[in-house]
Design an enzyme around this catalytic site. Structure first.
Site, PDB file in Angstrom:
ATOM      1  N   ARG A 142       0.797  -1.071  -0.137  1.00 54.41           N
ATOM      2  CA  ARG A 142       0.064  -0.119   0.062  1.00 54.41           C
ATOM      3  C   ARG A 142       0.764   1.258  -0.097  1.00 54.41           C
ATOM      4  O   ARG A 142       2.110   1.229   0.445  1.00 54.41           O
ATOM      5  CB  ARG A 142      -0.898  -0.040   1.223  1.00 54.41           C
ATOM      6  CG  ARG A 142      -1.845  -0.997   1.268  1.00 54.41           C
ATOM      7  CD  ARG A 142      -2.926  -0.984   2.477  1.00 54.41           C
ATOM      8  NE  ARG A 142      -1.979  -1.129   3.696  1.00 54.41           N
ATOM      9  CZ  ARG A 142      -1.612  -0.064   4.312  1.00 54.41           C
ATOM     10  NH1 ARG A 142      -1.865   0.993   4.331  1.00 54.41           N
ATOM     11  NH2 ARG A 142      -1.114  -0.266   5.479  1.00 54.41           N
TER      12      ARG A 142
ATOM     13  N   LYS B 160      -8.548  -2.909   0.846  1.00 53.70           N
ATOM     14  CA  LYS B 160      -8.628  -1.836   1.842  1.00 53.70           C
ATOM     15  C   LYS B 160      -9.425  -0.601   1.667  1.00 53.70           C
ATOM     16  O   LYS B 160      -9.858   0.048   2.439  1.00 53.70           O
ATOM     17  CB  LYS B 160      -7.226  -1.488   2.132  1.00 53.70           C
ATOM     18  CG  LYS B 160      -6.461  -2.615   2.862  1.00 53.70           C
ATOM     19  CD  LYS B 160      -6.791  -3.065   4.001  1.00 53.70           C
ATOM     20  CE  LYS B 160      -5.810  -4.172   4.802  1.00 53.70           C
ATOM     21  NZ  LYS B 160      -6.527  -4.640   5.891  1.00 53.70           N
TER      22      LYS B 160
ATOM     23  N   HIS C 296     -10.142  -4.130  12.518  1.00 51.72           N
ATOM     24  CA  HIS C 296      -8.945  -4.689  11.701  1.00 51.72           C
ATOM     25  C   HIS C 296      -8.621  -5.785  12.553  1.00 51.72           C
ATOM     26  O   HIS C 296      -7.376  -5.583  13.256  1.00 51.72           O
ATOM     27  CB  HIS C 296      -7.746  -3.594  11.650  1.00 51.72           C
ATOM     28  CG  HIS C 296      -6.687  -4.025  10.639  1.00 51.72           C
ATOM     29  ND1 HIS C 296      -5.401  -3.647  10.730  1.00 51.72           N
ATOM     30  CD2 HIS C 296      -6.882  -4.784   9.649  1.00 51.72           C
ATOM     31  CE1 HIS C 296      -4.851  -4.182   9.632  1.00 51.72           C
ATOM     32  NE2 HIS C 296      -5.488  -4.944   9.055  1.00 51.72           N
TER      33      HIS C 296
ATOM     34  N   SER D  34      -0.424  -5.651   9.524  1.00 50.02           N
ATOM     35  CA  SER D  34       0.117  -6.576   8.713  1.00 50.02           C
ATOM     36  C   SER D  34       1.628  -7.098   9.062  1.00 50.02           C
ATOM     37  O   SER D  34       2.311  -6.387   9.698  1.00 50.02           O
ATOM     38  CB  SER D  34       0.431  -5.921   7.290  1.00 50.02           C
ATOM     39  OG  SER D  34       1.233  -6.750   6.331  1.00 50.02           O
TER      40      SER D  34
ATOM     41  N   LYS E 249      -2.103 -12.094  12.290  1.00 51.62           N
ATOM     42  CA  LYS E 249      -3.252 -12.460  12.391  1.00 51.62           C
ATOM     43  C   LYS E 249      -3.864 -13.599  11.633  1.00 51.62           C
ATOM     44  O   LYS E 249      -4.744 -14.337  12.003  1.00 51.62           O
ATOM     45  CB  LYS E 249      -4.163 -11.061  11.826  1.00 51.62           C
ATOM     46  CG  LYS E 249      -4.111  -9.612  12.800  1.00 51.62           C
ATOM     47  CD  LYS E 249      -4.984  -8.713  12.186  1.00 51.62           C
ATOM     48  CE  LYS E 249      -5.084  -8.623  10.591  1.00 51.62           C
ATOM     49  NZ  LYS E 249      -3.844  -7.943   9.940  1.00 51.62           N
ATOM     50  N   THR E 250      -3.461 -13.658  10.519  1.00 53.85           N
ATOM     51  CA  THR E 250      -3.786 -14.743   9.805  1.00 53.85           C
ATOM     52  C   THR E 250      -3.199 -16.020  10.139  1.00 53.85           C
ATOM     53  O   THR E 250      -3.832 -16.947  10.638  1.00 53.85           O
ATOM     54  CB  THR E 250      -3.371 -14.742   8.365  1.00 53.85           C
ATOM     55  OG1 THR E 250      -3.886 -13.378   7.694  1.00 53.85           O
ATOM     56  CG2 THR E 250      -3.598 -15.834   7.442  1.00 53.85           C
TER      57      THR E 250
ATOM     58  N   ASP F 268      -8.924 -10.921   8.430  1.00 55.78           N
ATOM     59  CA  ASP F 268      -8.538  -9.601   8.694  1.00 55.78           C
ATOM     60  C   ASP F 268      -9.546  -8.450   9.102  1.00 55.78           C
ATOM     61  O   ASP F 268      -8.981  -7.435   9.723  1.00 55.78           O
ATOM     62  CB  ASP F 268      -8.215  -9.097   7.047  1.00 55.78           C
ATOM     63  CG  ASP F 268      -7.029  -8.113   7.126  1.00 55.78           C
ATOM     64  OD1 ASP F 268      -6.224  -7.849   8.014  1.00 55.78           O
ATOM     65  OD2 ASP F 268      -6.990  -7.325   6.102  1.00 55.78           O
TER      66      ASP F 268
ATOM     67  N   ARG G 253       2.647 -12.138  -1.053  1.00 59.12           N
ATOM     68  CA  ARG G 253       1.316 -12.268  -0.552  1.00 59.12           C
ATOM     69  C   ARG G 253       0.682 -13.584  -1.268  1.00 59.12           C
ATOM     70  O   ARG G 253       1.101 -14.029  -2.357  1.00 59.12           O
ATOM     71  CB  ARG G 253       0.503 -11.303  -0.752  1.00 59.12           C
ATOM     72  CG  ARG G 253       0.924  -9.982   0.102  1.00 59.12           C
ATOM     73  CD  ARG G 253       0.031 -10.071   1.358  1.00 59.12           C
ATOM     74  NE  ARG G 253       0.390  -8.794   2.250  1.00 59.12           N
ATOM     75  CZ  ARG G 253      -0.230  -8.591   3.249  1.00 59.12           C
ATOM     76  NH1 ARG G 253      -1.376  -9.437   3.710  1.00 59.12           N
ATOM     77  NH2 ARG G 253       0.039  -7.525   4.307  1.00 59.12           N
TER      78      ARG G 253
END
Length: 531
Positions: free
Chosen positions: A53, A194, A214, A232, A236-237, A251, A316
């Site tokens: 991003r 996003k 988030h 990121s 989390k994942t 997410d 990713r």
């Protein structure tokens, strides 16, 4: 399949590929030379100049809808309606006469919050990403589909900053009056998801009095929900994808006044740097036909080298959520019993796990401390300590205090236990210490979820002398020395010097929030500061 026109968007005489299957989009991408097939069957693409991003190129149109509600500043940068209209006309003129790929989809698994979206893409693989990441309507739903928001995505279009009002040639602009997310000059697909996440972070609190988060979330066999906040690269994942618990989502979620946690998305977008079948088997096995790998390096046989970061560290994969075997269907859960704040502490001084009081939870939520990981954002070459309010400031249009107020109220009402988990460095700062072993972090979280960390007996905890948080003295499956960051350093003076350096950073960062926070919340931060 029904035929559609894009004339109402200003896109004229385009060849419209509507609602193509992922298999067709995979094939077209390869035929156009825009991607290759990996040995796993996944599609591998390169996103071009941008592999993450670009927050400084994210704008919100400032008009009657947003002027008095958005927290304007370095994160939410205003863009004039007049400039938006002129730039939009340029983009749709660019897409006219071209082949484009259109997908109708929606966000929010709870039917009471459903947001219909039309995604218009220049590239086929961007449209496949939209298939993976958003929720997929049935054929019957498509027949009467009425979009509320549109994403217009033209990676090949480059703005002229001097004329168009952008910072550089790429841009991601939200227009809440026209309900359009306009993205150009960047192929990074994360801008698509996003954009809608940022829109929901405005729509849900303002129009629905619902908390957007988030975070990732999963649910245990007994129906207990766990929520994992974090930016990121914090895990989390990885940590929510658990073979013993059903994944709600990885997410973005909402928390309703009806005590429901719901996923915004229909897929996962996971980092794959250093991915292995042994460490993260669920994610590894999800990389198959239908998944899209971004910016990875393949050998001559199509095998991925997950350790190769020659393009970016922000490698990713996106895949539809059903690529994970153990998922919650539909993607809903009840009030959480435990909330985890994940931080990748580049200083290496935050305990690997600690229990927070309500005031500490509010303080750390507003602070959102972590480290920016190289490649996640444009211009970030090395991990650096960072504060991101609500663990998602780049996507939060309102003042962080609004989200913190909503979360605090819901946590107190639901009686949630809140934990701060350091998935970052131990034994020293970045460059000296090492990353916390995943097996230990998993063991700590499992101990919490199994109720084995003495939740109500503070004799089982040590109150950290600098941060004031309660760190457990023992934890099943974790060496006692690992639980104390000071012990892992083997140098008390160096440890406390670094700890005080971080507490000073906390204090400096929190100054901009103090006037909006109660004394109780202010006392939730570190109470000892260094030189």
């Amino acid at each position: 399949m029904k035929r559609i026109s894009l004339e109402n968007y200003g896109i004229k005489n385009a060849k419209v590929n509507y609602q193509l299957s992922p298999e067709e989009l995979h094939r077209i991408t390869i035929e156009k030379g825009q991607g290759v097939e990996a040995s796993s069957g996944a599609l591998a693409v390169k996103t071009g100049e941008f592999t993450g991003r670009s927050p400084k190129d994210r704008f919100i149109v400032k008009d009657a809808v947003t002027e008095d509600k958005v927290w304007w500043g370095e994160i939410n940068i205003p863009f004039s309606p007049e400039k938006f209209d002129k730039l939009y006309e340029k983009v749709v003129d660019y897409l006219s006469e071209k082949e484009v790929f259109v997908r109708d989809c929606y966000a929010c698994a709870d039917a009471n919050y459903k947001l219909n979206i039309r995604v218009i893409n220049e590239y086929p693989w961007s449209n496949q990403f939209a298939y993976n990441m958003f929720l997929r309507p049935s054929e019957e739903e498509l027949e009467n589909f009425e979009e509320e928001w549109a994403v217009v995505n033209a990676p090949g279009f480059k703005a002229d900053p001097a004329v168009d009002g952008t910072r550089q040639h790429n841009f991601a602009i939200l227009n809440f009056t026209k309900k359009i997310a306009l993205i150009g000059g960047t192929g990074y697909t994360g801008e698509i998801k996003k954009g809608i996440f940022s829109a929901l972070n405005f729509i849900l609190p303002v129009d629905k009095n619902t908390m957007p988060m988030h975070c990732s979330a999963n649910v245990g066999p007994d129906g207990d929900t766990a929520v994992f906040f974090g930016l990121s690269g914090t895990g989390k994942t990885t940590l929510s994808t658990d073979p013993h618990r059903s994944l709600i989502g990885d997410d973005e979620h909402g928390w309703t006044n009806e005590d429901v946690i719901f996923n915004f998305e229909g897929g996962c977008y996971a980092k794959v740097i250093n991915l292995s079948a042994e460490q993260e088997p669920e994610i590894y096995n999800a990389i198959k036909k239908g998944a899209i790998l971004e910016n990875v390096i393949l050998d001559e046989k199509g095998n991925v080298d997950f350790e190769d970061t020659s393009i970016t560290q922000n490698t990713r994969v996106s895949y539809p959520i059903h690529h994970i075997e153990n998922i919650k269907e539909p993607s809903l859960g009840k009030n959480p019993k435990n909330i985890f704040f994940l931080t990748a502490d580049a200083f290496g001084v935050i305990p690997p796990i600690s229990k927070l009081t309500p005031s500490q939870a509010a303080y750390h939520f507003i602070s959102g401390y972590t480290a920016k990981v190289a490649g996640t954002e444009a211009g970030v070459k090395e991990p650096v300590p960072s504060f991101s309010a609500c663990f998602g400031a780049p996507f939060m249009p309102l003042h962080p205090a609004k989200y913190a107020e909503m979360l605090s109220k819901k946590m107190i009402e639901a009686g949630v236990n809140v934990w701060l988990v350091n998935t970052g460095w131990t034994g020293g700062p970045y460059g000296v210490g090492k990353r916390m072993e995943l097996k230990y972090t998993r063991a700590m979280i499992k101990a919490v979820l199994d109720g084995k960390l003495g939740l109500y007996n503070y004799d089982d905890y040590h109150i950290h002398s600098v941060f004031g948080v309660a760190q457990p003295r023992t934890c099943p499956g974790v060496p006692t020395s690992v639980l104390s960051p000071r012990q892992t350093w083997n140098d008390d003076e160096a440890y406390y010097t670094m700890a005080f350096k971080l507490t000073n950073a906390f204090r400096h960062n929190f100054k901009k929030f103090e006037e909006h926070c109660s004394e109780e919340i202010r006392r939730g931060g570190p109470q000892r500061y260094g030189f």
